[in-house]
Motif scaffolding. Structure first.
Motif, short mmCIF file in Angstrom:
data_model
loop_
_atom_site.label_atom_id
_atom_site.label_comp_id
_atom_site.label_asym_id
_atom_site.label_seq_id
_atom_site.Cartn_x
_atom_site.Cartn_y
_atom_site.Cartn_z
N ARG A 1 50.43 25.99 24.16
CA ARG A 1 48.98 26.15 24.05
C ARG A 1 48.62 27.42 24.80
O ARG A 1 49.03 27.60 25.95
N ALA A 2 47.93 28.32 24.14
CA ALA A 2 47.56 29.60 24.75
C ALA A 2 46.05 29.76 24.74
O ALA A 2 45.40 29.54 23.71
N GLU A 3 45.53 30.10 25.92
CA GLU A 3 44.09 30.43 26.01
C GLU A 3 44.01 31.95 26.13
O GLU A 3 44.50 32.54 27.09
N ILE A 4 43.41 32.55 25.11
CA ILE A 4 43.37 34.02 25.01
C ILE A 4 41.92 34.48 25.16
O ILE A 4 41.03 34.02 24.43
N SER B 1 29.56 36.23 28.20
CA SER B 1 29.87 37.52 28.82
C SER B 1 30.06 38.64 27.81
O SER B 1 30.16 39.80 28.17
N GLY B 2 30.11 38.28 26.52
CA GLY B 2 30.37 39.28 25.50
C GLY B 2 31.82 39.30 25.05
O GLY B 2 32.17 39.98 24.09
N ALA B 3 32.66 38.54 25.75
CA ALA B 3 34.07 38.43 25.36
C ALA B 3 34.20 37.32 24.32
O ALA B 3 33.23 36.65 23.95
N VAL B 4 35.42 37.15 23.82
CA VAL B 4 35.72 36.10 22.84
C VAL B 4 36.90 35.30 23.37
O VAL B 4 37.90 35.86 23.83
N LYS B 5 36.76 33.96 23.28
CA LYS B 5 37.81 33.05 23.75
C LYS B 5 38.53 32.46 22.54
O LYS B 5 37.90 32.04 21.57
N ILE B 6 39.87 32.41 22.64
CA ILE B 6 40.70 31.86 21.57
C ILE B 6 41.62 30.82 22.21
O ILE B 6 42.30 31.12 23.21
N VAL B 7 41.63 29.62 21.66
CA VAL B 7 42.60 28.60 22.06
C VAL B 7 43.52 28.38 20.87
O VAL B 7 43.07 28.05 19.77
N ALA B 8 44.83 28.60 21.08
CA ALA B 8 45.79 28.54 19.98
C ALA B 8 46.97 27.67 20.35
O ALA B 8 47.49 27.75 21.47
N GLU B 9 47.39 26.81 19.41
CA GLU B 9 48.57 25.98 19.59
C GLU B 9 49.53 26.24 18.43
O GLU B 9 49.16 26.12 17.26
N ALA B 10 50.76 26.58 18.79
CA ALA B 10 51.81 26.86 17.81
C ALA B 10 53.06 27.20 18.60
O ALA B 10 53.09 27.09 19.84
N SER B 11 54.11 27.64 17.91
CA SER B 11 55.27 28.13 18.64
C SER B 11 54.90 29.41 19.36
O SER B 11 53.96 30.13 18.96
N LYS B 12 55.61 29.69 20.43
CA LYS B 12 55.28 30.89 21.21
C LYS B 12 55.43 32.15 20.37
O LYS B 12 54.68 33.11 20.51
N ASP C 1 39.63 45.99 24.11
CA ASP C 1 39.92 46.73 25.33
C ASP C 1 40.96 46.03 26.20
O ASP C 1 41.84 46.66 26.79
N GLU C 2 40.85 44.69 26.28
CA GLU C 2 41.75 43.96 27.19
C GLU C 2 41.98 42.56 26.65
O GLU C 2 41.07 41.93 26.09
N ILE C 3 43.20 42.06 26.81
CA ILE C 3 43.56 40.71 26.38
C ILE C 3 44.22 39.98 27.54
O ILE C 3 45.16 40.51 28.17
N THR C 4 43.73 38.77 27.83
CA THR C 4 44.34 37.93 28.86
C THR C 4 44.85 36.66 28.20
O THR C 4 44.11 35.96 27.50
N VAL C 5 46.14 36.35 28.40
CA VAL C 5 46.77 35.19 27.77
C VAL C 5 47.27 34.24 28.87
O VAL C 5 48.00 34.67 29.77
N THR C 6 46.86 32.97 28.77
CA THR C 6 47.31 31.94 29.72
C THR C 6 47.97 30.81 28.93
O THR C 6 47.34 30.24 28.01
N TYR C 7 49.23 30.50 29.22
CA TYR C 7 49.96 29.46 28.51
C TYR C 7 49.88 28.12 29.27
O TYR C 7 49.82 28.08 30.50
N SER C 8 49.90 27.02 28.49
CA SER C 8 49.93 25.67 29.06
C SER C 8 50.57 24.74 28.05
O SER C 8 50.98 25.16 26.97
N LYS C 9 50.61 23.43 28.37
CA LYS C 9 51.20 22.47 27.45
C LYS C 9 50.24 22.18 26.30
O LYS C 9 49.03 22.08 26.50
#
Length: 288
Positions: A10-13, A46-57, A77-85
């Protein structure tokens, strides 16, 4: 926990940049569904966009790469990716819609952004067309210069023909003089016949005359050799003249073909521009 390319994650982007009001969420949904990624995408205050994605890495990383290379008017401009279960709560990938009026405004803004890009591309296309027309004008100028040079070549060829006519006249004069010489030789022979009665006295003079006649024959032989040389040179001139005519015919054909290609290209480009303008007017609701 060690994450592999085969394991589900699970990735929160969080994506920052010019990503709202430019059709970014629809771009992410389309890319995620093509990759088989499940989850959602939503706008943040904030003007950003949040993506929650579940799949293979592996698939999540491919989605991140596609987001990084999103086309204009999107600007990441910038991407932040946080992985979880993974939770397995998603059946598909969707866009989280909040206020309908806000969504409509964003839709209109997205359309306006794409129109702006389209207008910019059309402006660039018009600049290229202007450049093409300028180059075609230069080609026409060069073709005019080529035609002028061909006229000059024709003028020189006319001069060559005139000189050849003069050479033929001189050869006729030479033949006439040779006829006169033959007539004189006939007269000489007649006189020799008359002088047979006094052969003893004229033997010496006849020997002198024979010597002179030998000299005359040598000169005639020399004259014939020069005439042969002149004929050979005239043959070469005729061959070169024929070769020049063949090259001129080839050049004329190439110029005609080039003019036809240029004319067809201009007409085709104008037709495309008129069709594009008509489509733009139709989309904008402009008549006339």
């Amino acid at each position: 926990m060690v994450l592999t390319a085969e394991a589900l994650v699970r990735a929160e982007i969080v994506v920052e940049g010019d990503v709202q009001g430019v059709g970014f969420r629809y771009f992410v949904r389309r890319a995620a569904r093509r990759l088989g990624v499940k989850g959602f995408v939503e706008n943040l205050e904030s003007g950003a966009v949040k993506i929650v994605a579940e799949a293979s890495k592996e698939r999540v990383e491919k989605l991140v790469e596609k987001i990084k290379s999103a086309p204009p008017p999107i600007a990441v401009d910038e991407i932040t990716v946080t992985y979880s279960k993974p939770t397995g709560e998603f059946k598909t990938f969707k866009i989280v819609v909040k206020d309908l009026a806000e969504e409509m405004v964003e839709g209109f803004a997205t359309g306006a952004s794409y129109f702006e890009i389209m207008f910019e591309k059309q402006d660039k296309a018009l600049v290229k067309l202007d450049t093409l027309i300028e180059r075609q004008d230069l080609m026409l100028v060069k073709q005019d210069l080529m035609l002028q040079k061909q006229d000059q070549m024709l003028g020189k060829m006319d001069l060559m023909l005139e000189k050849q006519d003069l050479m033929l006249e001189k050869q006729d004069q030479m033949l006439h003089k040779q006829d006169q010489m033959l007539e004189k030789m006939d007269v000489t022979l007649e006189k020799q016949g008359q002088m047979l009665l006094t052969q003893d006295q004229m033997l010496l003079k006849q020997d002198q005359m024979l010597g002179k006649m030998d000299i005359m024959l040598e000169k005639q032989d020399s004259t014939l050799q020069k005439q042969d040389q002149m004929l050979s040179k005239m043959d070469l001139m005729v061959e070169k003249h024929d070769e020049m005519l063949e090259r001129q015919d080839m050049l004329v054909d190439e110029v005609k073909g080039l003019r036809r290609d240029v004319s067809f290209l201009i007409e085709d480009r104008i037709t495309r521009i008129e069709r594009d303008v008509a489509e733009i007017k139709a989309r904008l609701g402009i008549t006339g």
